[in-house]
Write a protein that holds these residues in place. Structure first.
Motif, PDB file in Angstrom:
ATOM      1  N   LEU A 374      -6.037   3.242  -4.023  1.00  0.00           N
ATOM      2  CA  LEU A 374      -4.817   3.573  -3.291  1.00  0.00           C
ATOM      3  C   LEU A 374      -3.570   3.106  -4.032  1.00  0.00           C
ATOM      4  N   THR A 375      -3.662   1.975  -4.726  1.00  0.00           N
ATOM      5  CA  THR A 375      -2.517   1.450  -5.456  1.00  0.00           C
ATOM      6  C   THR A 375      -3.027   0.461  -6.487  1.00  0.00           C
ATOM      7  N   GLU A 376      -2.316   0.318  -7.588  1.00  0.00           N
ATOM      8  CA  GLU A 376      -2.720  -0.631  -8.623  1.00  0.00           C
ATOM      9  C   GLU A 376      -1.495  -1.195  -9.305  1.00  0.00           C
ATOM     10  N   PHE A 391      -4.202   2.418   7.987  1.00  0.00           N
ATOM     11  CA  PHE A 391      -3.256   1.747   7.099  1.00  0.00           C
ATOM     12  C   PHE A 391      -3.833   0.418   6.635  1.00  0.00           C
ATOM     13  N   LEU A 392      -3.355  -0.020   5.485  1.00  0.00           N
ATOM     14  CA  LEU A 392      -3.726  -1.322   4.928  1.00  0.00           C
ATOM     15  C   LEU A 392      -2.466  -2.071   4.538  1.00  0.00           C
ATOM     16  N   VAL A 409       0.161   0.445   2.763  1.00  0.00           N
ATOM     17  CA  VAL A 409      -0.188   1.753   2.215  1.00  0.00           C
ATOM     18  C   VAL A 409      -1.102   2.451   3.205  1.00  0.00           C
ATOM     19  N   ASP A 410      -0.990   3.782   3.297  1.00  0.00           N
ATOM     20  CA  ASP A 410      -1.895   4.501   4.190  1.00  0.00           C
ATOM     21  C   ASP A 410      -3.235   4.723   3.492  1.00  0.00           C
ATOM     22  N   VAL A 411      -4.243   5.044   4.255  1.00  0.00           N
ATOM     23  CA  VAL A 411      -5.613   5.100   3.754  1.00  0.00           C
ATOM     24  C   VAL A 411      -5.814   6.229   2.753  1.00  0.00           C
ATOM     25  N   PHE A 412      -4.870   7.169   2.672  1.00  0.00           N
ATOM     26  CA  PHE A 412      -4.956   8.240   1.684  1.00  0.00           C
ATOM     27  C   PHE A 412      -4.092   7.968   0.457  1.00  0.00           C
ATOM     28  N   LEU A 417       4.892   1.067   1.098  1.00  0.00           N
ATOM     29  CA  LEU A 417       6.137   0.466   1.550  1.00  0.00           C
ATOM     30  C   LEU A 417       6.048  -1.050   1.461  1.00  0.00           C
ATOM     31  N   GLN A 418       7.149  -1.691   1.110  1.00  0.00           N
ATOM     32  CA  GLN A 418       7.198  -3.146   1.175  1.00  0.00           C
ATOM     33  C   GLN A 418       7.519  -3.561   2.602  1.00  0.00           C
TER      34      GLN A 418
END
Length: 435
Positions: A374-376, A391-392, A409-412, A417-418
């Motif tokens: 989802l993010t890195e 959401f996470l 971050v959303d699950v997709f 967002l901070q």
């Protein structure tokens, strides 16, 4: 519809009263929350009628929808109507700004000084009212009223549970990097209403909410570095030591029924998983290996446990029955996996992944298939789920002299967002919907 909005006596919330009935069966569409070509639903928010409280509720609701990914707020003020809930809005005018739903409302003081808030949601296509609610509470709770009505709208439009009326416990960090002060703190999911739960005398890490939303468990280290597992009631601030074990204890987390805490205990060169019954204080050992087994997380039904272990040579994610026994490895991508957390919906396990110098937050199905990142970045860690499983939150450090911040971050993986915090912040733990 009548809605009771109590949050224990300390919160000062009073019972709501009924509005005119409506027929949910005649209401709008239930959208499919999948990946691919999903488009958010346009919801026009007409300015609520009233004074400062009405303006606050309108603003908070707009911000909630903006952060929700699945709803896109439109400023209803552009239509030129007020937000009176006493009449059907000019739906043709709202069609002109591409609204699919229209939210109207009012918030005003009653004779005894309390705040009375009501809203109505209209489907622009059918012209029908599809939701409506009335709340009566103390004026200090106006933001929570906005979260409650935001949840009602989110659920009615998407068919999924809301997440706005929730709190997050986290570690507030201040001071220089080599002498960091860490306090336990709590905030609303949007970063508002921050409250400090500890003074910073002890270093605190890994707080976790109980299913009841009233208790948290966390690790604390005193000036001698001695670790303790503590349990705190967030309303009364009463604390008790759950366990003071020989060796190092890590990652306490509640069982789904709130009756047990599962944790890892390091003794010698090995670290194994244990549970403690909070009523009898009986401790049960679940794993017995020479490896490091840690970061356990229950499935929502309490039947299985996900955890990280280096028993195969590197950090990977394993799943086993809640009473121990054989464990099955489910992570097989490149890199090291840690901090597995089971989704409240039971469909995914979130994780932290370290590979090639980057730390990623991702999800996989409970059998290990369907992994997606989802993010890195430089250092992302510690995922925690919203109670609706969509959401996470996690924390990120960017390196240098600064400190960590919390992100959502959303699950997709569509939007990141901070989450605003007073200072540096880490180890978020998302609580359940409030009572």
């Amino acid at each position: 519809m009548t809605r009771l909005i109590t949050r224990r006596a300390a919160a000062g919330l009073i019972a709501g009263t009924a509005m005119a009935p409506f027929t949910p069966a005649s209401a709008g569409r239930i959208i499919e929350l999948k990946g691919g070509g999903f488009q958010p639903i346009n919801v026009a928010v007409a300015p609520f009628i009233g004074d400062e409280a009405a303006r606050t509720i309108t603003s908070v609701t707009m911000n909630n929808f903006k952060r929700s990914v699945f709803l896109k707020p439109i400023d209803g003020a552009t239509v030129g109507e007020d937000g009176s809930p006493d009449q059907t809005p000019n739906l043709d005018a709202y069609k002109g700004i591409n609204a699919q739903f229209v939210l109207t409302g009012r918030s005003q003081r009653t004779g005894d000084g309390r705040l009375k808030t009501e809203f109505r949601l209209f489907d622009v296509t059918t012209g029908e009212q599809v939701a409506g609610q009335q709340y009566v509470t103390e004026s200090a709770n106006m933001r929570r009223v906005a979260h409650l009505l935001s949840d009602a709208v989110f659920t009615r439009v998407t068919g999924e549970k809301g997440f706005f009326d929730t709190r997050v416990v986290f570690v507030d960090e201040s001071g220089s990097k080599d002498k960091r002060r860490k306090r336990l703190a709590m905030m609303d999911q949007d970063g508002a209403n921050v409250r400090y739960l500890t003074r910073g005398d002890d270093l605190v890490v890994t707080p976790r909410f109980s299913p009841s939303s009233l208790d948290v468990t966390y690790m604390a280290f005193n000036s001698d570095g001695e670790p303790k597992v503590l349990l705190m009631n967030i309303e009364s601030s009463q604390r008790e030591v759950v366990g003071n074990f020989p060796g190092m204890t890590f990652s306490p987390r509640f069982s789904p029924d709130g009756q047990k805490i599962i944790m890892s205990l390091s003794q010698g060169s090995s670290t194994n998983l244990y549970t403690m019954d909070l009523r009898s204080r009986t401790t049960t050992r679940l794993t017995d290996t020479s490896a490091i087994d840690t970061a356990p997380s229950y499935s929502p039904d309490g039947s299985r446990i996900a955890f990280e272990s280096d028993r195969g040579g590197s950090q990977q994610i394993y799943v086993m029955g809640a009473h121990g026994g054989d464990a099955k490895r489910i992570s097989f991508g490149g890199g090291r996996y840690s901090t597995p957390v089971w989704s409240p919906k039971g469909d995914y396990i979130a994780f932290t992944k370290q590979n090639g110098g980057n730390f990623s937050i991702g999800v996989m199905k409970t059998d290990g298939s369907g992994e997606r990142i989802l993010t890195e970045g430089f250092h992302n860690e510690g995922p925690t789920w919203a109670p609706n499983g969509l959401f996470l939150m996690f924390f990120r450090e960017s390196g240098g002299a600064g400190g960590p911040k919390i992100y959502m971050v959303d699950v997709f993986g569509r939007t990141e967002l901070q989450v605003p915090t007073p200072g540096y912040a880490s180890d978020p733990a998302w609580g359940p919907l409030q009572d």
